[in-house]
Design an enzyme around this catalytic site. Structure first.
Site, mmCIF file in Angstrom:
data_model
loop_
_atom_site.group_PDB
_atom_site.id
_atom_site.type_symbol
_atom_site.label_atom_id
_atom_site.label_comp_id
_atom_site.label_asym_id
_atom_site.label_seq_id
_atom_site.Cartn_x
_atom_site.Cartn_y
_atom_site.Cartn_z
ATOM 1 N N GLY A 109 11.579 -24.033 -12.161
ATOM 2 C CA GLY A 109 13.015 -23.934 -11.870
ATOM 3 C C GLY A 109 13.875 -23.633 -13.086
ATOM 4 N N ASP A 124 5.770 -30.535 -11.735
ATOM 5 C CA ASP A 124 4.637 -30.812 -10.845
ATOM 6 C C ASP A 124 4.883 -32.031 -9.956
ATOM 7 O OD1 ASP A 124 3.605 -28.765 -12.291
ATOM 8 O OD2 ASP A 124 1.686 -29.754 -12.683
ATOM 9 N N ASP A 167 2.247 -18.833 -14.057
ATOM 10 C CA ASP A 167 2.772 -20.101 -14.579
ATOM 11 C C ASP A 167 3.717 -19.851 -15.764
ATOM 12 O OD1 ASP A 167 2.965 -22.871 -15.107
ATOM 13 O OD2 ASP A 167 0.898 -23.182 -14.487
HETATM 14 C C1 GAL Z 1 1.217 -26.299 -14.056
HETATM 15 C C2 GAL Z 1 1.531 -25.987 -12.609
HETATM 16 C C3 GAL Z 1 0.479 -26.632 -11.735
HETATM 17 C C4 GAL Z 1 -0.880 -26.108 -12.142
HETATM 18 C C5 GAL Z 1 -1.111 -26.328 -13.622
HETATM 19 C C6 GAL Z 1 -2.407 -25.693 -14.095
HETATM 20 O O1 GAL Z 1 2.136 -25.707 -14.876
HETATM 21 O O2 GAL Z 1 2.794 -26.473 -12.300
HETATM 22 O O3 GAL Z 1 0.734 -26.383 -10.358
HETATM 23 O O4 GAL Z 1 -0.951 -24.733 -11.829
HETATM 24 O O5 GAL Z 1 -0.063 -25.801 -14.380
HETATM 25 O O6 GAL Z 1 -2.647 -25.944 -15.438
#
Ligand code: GAL
Length: 535
Positions: free
Chosen positions: A304, A327, A262
């Site tokens: 992205g 998301d 992430d």
């Molecule tokens: C976001 C990610 C999500 C999920 C989340 C977990 O940054 O886009 O898909 O993984 O973190 O905290």
């Protein structure tokens, strides 16, 4: 032209094309294989989707899979049909063996090279045969977009070992594993603290990660794990900052096959958003993964930033998929805004590296302890799945598989939709036409010479959507097959038109199959300067 569209539309209807909101067809397949948990109350009314439960054997999923020689390889042959099924293969590369009862191929391929393996699946109704090319070599992962399930959109940070095992069992029970969904991914929320030796320990909800990996592998499923390059993840759990090598080694020791990396909290470190600063954490984790002895699919999740699609394939990073957006949510605004902006990115998708418009928001979702049905209408869910398959997007389910209803099962198990997503040419769809009335036509070429075409209606009214041969690079007369209904519609000259409900879609393949030519498609090489594009 308008007249032509109307005539084609009427022709299609007269050929038996049911209007989208027609009553659902009765299921007539004899001897249905045991299917799903279907809570009757949760069943939405839905348009005409094929049942996908024929008793004859069928081999699903990709026709090509890659592995690094001398590393663990696990491939569960995705096949449907009335049980019991038996499996046979010829020409397995040295180092691999097949379990004829479960259809799981495992082992370590000894040498580099491409091997055409002929698979036969049998039951009392007959046999299906398909050739799977096993490509052994360096950097041969994710030759088609990864398919599986991820905990985030349903369980959020309430994920647990128990929920992951339940998801894996449901993946098998519902027939989804038999369609090719095979990665089972633990997202944020598994982490505990680092021990005195710095080694990360899972929290109390995950008593034994290695045992969890073994549990998945025993079923022929693959194990996904999650971390973030900053000190903390988005869920405020401990991240991998300055511990990348330790963490990669740990994940490999648990048997991880997939890592989602992430971005959260790293922005406090990369204060300058230069390309080098944005790339740095992904190069560090890449180097750490390379020091392990496992094949681990590398999923970059930084929404992205810095046009990640232009550099994620760089040799120092080698992402196998990269999130192109923030998301996703289970709303039409979110799904349509994300999905329909991918046309300029098609160029960057291809074997080994995929644009990732985020996970599917169909079925029962919740991002926490409580689940609820997706807020997308059935037609919006059909658009979601149609578009993701055309975009060659990873198909990661984000729902509670233990509450899968019949609509969602049909949506996720259509083998022809999955075959489009998994097509080995790996060429993502582009927009071929967009009209002022909110209708759009998208198309992607398939390895067998046909075209997969989506007819979309983004408007609030029912519309006729017209796919004109001139927009698709076609001339002459062509066969058209309705993919969601799984039936041939007829042969058409110059165009194909269909009525599409508001926010709905039709998915067709156009053209006759040509003898398969081993696809050779160039994807941009990182060493070449890439055009800079925004979605
Ligand atoms: C976001 C990610 C999500 C999920 C989340 C977990 O940054 O886009 O898909 O993984 O973190 O905290």
């Amino acid at each position: 032209m308008r007249q032509l569209c109307v005539i084609a539309g009427l022709l299609w209807l007269s050929l038996g094309g049911a209007p989208w909101l027609a009553a659902q067809r009765a299921q007539a397949a004899p001897d249905r294989p045991p299917a799903t948990d279907i809570p009757a109350a949760a069943e939405p009314s839905y348009p005409d989707l094929a049942a996908n439960d024929e008793p004859t054997p069928r081999i699903n999923g990709p026709r090509v899979v890659g592995t690094t020689p001398r590393r663990e390889f696990i491939y569960r042959i995705p096949a449907t049909g009335a049980p019991p099924l038996t499996y046979a293969v010829t020409n397995l590369p040295a180092g691999l063996t097949l379990d004829a009862a479960t259809g799981v191929i495992r082992g370590k391929v000894e040498k580099e090279g491409a091997t055409p393996v002929v698979i036969t699946v049998r039951n009392r109704y007959g046999a299906a045969r398909a050739t799977l090319r096993i490509i052994a070599g360096k950097n041969k992962l994710a030759l088609t977009p990864p398919m599986g399930w991820n905990s985030w959109n349903v369980w959020g940070t309430t994920v647990s070992d128990e929920k992951i095992r339940a998801a894996a069992e449901a993946l098998e029970r519902t027939g989804l594993a038999a369609c090719g969904y095979r990665y089972v991914c633990v997202d944020d929320g598994w982490q505990g603290r680092r021990g005195p030796d710095g080694v990360m320990q899972p929290n109390e909800r995950f008593p034994d990660m290695k045992a969890l990996g073994d549990f998945l592998h025993a079923r022929g499923l693959l194990f996904g794990i999650y971390t973030s390059p900053g000190p903390f993840t988005c869920g405020r759990y401990v991240g991998s900052w300055r511990r990348e090598e330790d963490d990669a080694r740990l994940y490999a020791s648990w048997g991880a096959d997939y890592l989602k990396h992430d971005w959260c909290s790293y922005e406090g470190i990369a204060r300058q958003k230069t390309p080098a600063a944005l790339q740095q954490p992904y190069a560090v984790m890449r180097a750490a993964l390379d020091k392990t002895d496992r094949d681990i699919v590398y999923a970059i999740c930084q929404y992205g930033l810095g046009e990640v699609w232009t550099w994620a394939r760089d040799p120092a990073i080698r992402g196998n998929l990269w999130r192109t957006t923030g998301d996703i949510e289970d709303t039409w605004a979110s799904v349509s805004e994300i999905g329909f902006r991918h046309s300029p990115l098609a160029l960057f998708a291809g074997p080994g590296g995929w644009n990732d418009p985020d996970m599917l928001v169909v079925g029962a979702v919740g991002w926490g302890a409580q689940t609820r049905p997706t807020r997308l209408t059935p037609d919006e869910q059909i658009t979601h799945m149609t578009l993701w398959a055309l975009l060659a997007a990873p198909l990661m389910l984000g729902c509670d598989l233990t509450q899968l209803n019949e609509f969602t099962r049909r949506l996720l198990t259509n083998p022809e939709v999955i075959a489009i997503d998994q097509d080995e040419l790996g060429e993502a769809a582009t927009r071929r036409d967009a009209a002022a009335d909110g209708t759009e036509v998208w198309a992607r070429p398939l390895a067998d010479g046909r075209l997969a075409v989506g007819l979309f209606n983004r408007s609030e009214d029912r519309q006729t959507v017209t796919a004109k041969w001139s927009d698709l690079g076609l001339t002459g007369r062509h066969a058209v097959r309705d993919v969601w209904q799984r039936r041939d519609v007829g042969a058409f000259d110059r165009l194909f038109a269909a009525l599409v409900p508001p926010h709905g879609a039709r998915l067709v393949v156009i053209g006759g199959r040509r003898p398969a030519v081993p696809p050779r498609r160039k994807v941009p090489s990182p060493s070449q300067p890439l055009p800079s594009q925004s979605p």
